[in-house]
Design an enzyme around this catalytic site. Structure first.
Site, mmCIF file in Angstrom:
data_model
loop_
_atom_site.group_PDB
_atom_site.id
_atom_site.type_symbol
_atom_site.label_atom_id
_atom_site.label_comp_id
_atom_site.label_asym_id
_atom_site.label_seq_id
_atom_site.Cartn_x
_atom_site.Cartn_y
_atom_site.Cartn_z
ATOM 1 N N ARG A 35 56.319 -40.784 -18.528
ATOM 2 C CA ARG A 35 56.975 -41.685 -17.701
ATOM 3 C C ARG A 35 55.813 -42.193 -16.687
ATOM 4 O O ARG A 35 56.023 -43.121 -16.142
ATOM 5 C CB ARG A 35 58.129 -40.674 -16.706
ATOM 6 C CG ARG A 35 59.032 -40.588 -17.602
ATOM 7 C CD ARG A 35 60.287 -39.508 -17.000
ATOM 8 N NE ARG A 35 60.737 -40.543 -15.495
ATOM 9 C CZ ARG A 35 61.468 -39.632 -14.371
ATOM 10 N NH1 ARG A 35 61.141 -38.397 -14.337
ATOM 11 N NH2 ARG A 35 61.723 -40.397 -13.569
ATOM 12 N N HIS B 179 65.227 -31.399 -10.057
ATOM 13 C CA HIS B 179 66.717 -31.291 -10.695
ATOM 14 C C HIS B 179 66.980 -29.924 -10.475
ATOM 15 O O HIS B 179 68.323 -29.730 -9.915
ATOM 16 C CB HIS B 179 67.059 -32.087 -11.842
ATOM 17 C CG HIS B 179 66.889 -33.532 -11.989
ATOM 18 N ND1 HIS B 179 65.488 -33.897 -12.403
ATOM 19 C CD2 HIS B 179 67.685 -34.636 -11.895
ATOM 20 C CE1 HIS B 179 65.732 -35.449 -12.256
ATOM 21 N NE2 HIS B 179 67.201 -35.652 -11.977
ATOM 22 N N ASP C 237 64.816 -39.392 -3.062
ATOM 23 C CA ASP C 237 65.521 -39.023 -4.201
ATOM 24 C C ASP C 237 66.988 -38.481 -4.017
ATOM 25 O O ASP C 237 67.362 -38.277 -3.132
ATOM 26 C CB ASP C 237 64.371 -38.160 -5.040
ATOM 27 C CG ASP C 237 64.518 -38.231 -6.329
ATOM 28 O OD1 ASP C 237 65.419 -38.806 -7.074
ATOM 29 O OD2 ASP C 237 63.736 -37.766 -7.400
#
Length: 296
Positions: free
Chosen positions: A139, A182, A252
């Site tokens: 990414r 996460h 985020d």
């Protein structure tokens, strides 16, 4: 708080509870994920209904980075290159890589705009580190901050020309992190000079009027004990004062384990640290935040 929220929705149509929330306490925006997407007409209808209830000014965001971060499974969104592929192209043909990123982002932006989106959570401005957790990986455009900044700026310009606002991420940099935020609280064991050198893409794009920057749920433990999202040092002293960023600071997703298990508390801490936009992506977290506002 509701006017600073960007919320995730439960499915491809609004639930009765979501309709009540949108009418009573309209959020700043919504963000769509794969669970919300069945087809072009359905996405257009969903965003139109959100705005019919909450107001025409409501933002609509999505993560369409290219590569593996892809929500809309049809052309021109599906099958796009990873950022790292443009980074490799840059080493052989710098001008060609910049043009390719710009054109790709322009076409994606035009397609997003037609569907009703206003914001794309891209470009990724993290610097690649081979020893970092794979959550970033390809990414990232490059291991070189200068290349990240140049290609990230091309992405930003392409989206802006299409009428979609870019959201650079994840300040001050997620590439070195040792975990997926996460699922856990990632840590980075680097000193401030190294961290600031790798955060240069954020400074460079801030100077080019990047409108939005998203934070990292990462602890940079040689600098501050708090994750950057909840840190006044990172958001005020570094991003606002040192780098001169004048746009909106997005957290985020506050449902991620990187900021704990209490979403309303994480939202309050993010606001106190200097976040302007509170991203709450999971339905359970949205329910918790709206429930806390009803109680308080």
């Amino acid at each position: 708080m509701h006017s600073q929220l960007i919320i995730g929705l439960e499915g491809p149509t609004l639930s009765s509870r979501e309709r009540r929330w949108l009418a009573a306490k309209p959020p700043l925006g919504v963000i769509l994920f794969s669970r919300n997407i069945e087809g072009e007409a359905q996405v257009e209808a969903l965003l139109a209904e959100v705005r019919a209830i909450a107001g025409a000014q409501v933002w609509a965001a999505i993560d369409e980075e290219g590569g593996r971060v892809n929500r809309l499974p049809w052309a021109p969104f599906a099958g796009r290159l990873h950022a790292a592929e443009y980074g490799r192209q840059y080493l052989d043909d710098a001008d060609g890589a910049v043009r390719a990123v710009f054109e790709d982002s322009l076409q994606i932006g035009l397609a997003l705009r037609r569907l009703g989106f206003t914001h794309n959570c891209a470009p990724v401005l993290d610097v690649f580190h081979a020893e970092g957790h794979g959550i970033i990986g390809e990414r990232a455009y490059s291991h070189c901050p200068d290349i990240v900044a140049i290609l990230g700026a091309a992405c930003m310009r392409g989206l802006q020309e299409a009428g979609v606002e870019a959201v650079g991420k994840h300040f001050p940099g997620h590439g070195r992190a040792d975990a997926d935020s996460h699922l856990a609280v990632p840590r980075v064991h680097a000193g401030l000079p190294e961290l600031l050198a790798e955060a240069e893409p954020f400074r460079d794009l801030a100077e080019q009027k990047l409108p939005h920057i998203m934070t990292a749920h990462v602890v940079y433990d040689q600098v501050d004990a708090r994750v950057a999202t909840l840190s006044r040092f990172w958001l005020q002293d570094m991003l606002r004062q040192r780098m001169g960023f004048m746009g909106r600071i997005w957290s985020d997703d506050l449902c991620m384990k990187g900021v704990g298990d209490d979403v309303p508390d994480a939202a309050r801490q993010a606001l106190a640290a200097g976040c302007d936009v509170l991203l709450v992506c999971q339905p359970d977290g949205v329910q918790a935040v709206y429930g806390s506002m009803e109680c308080g």
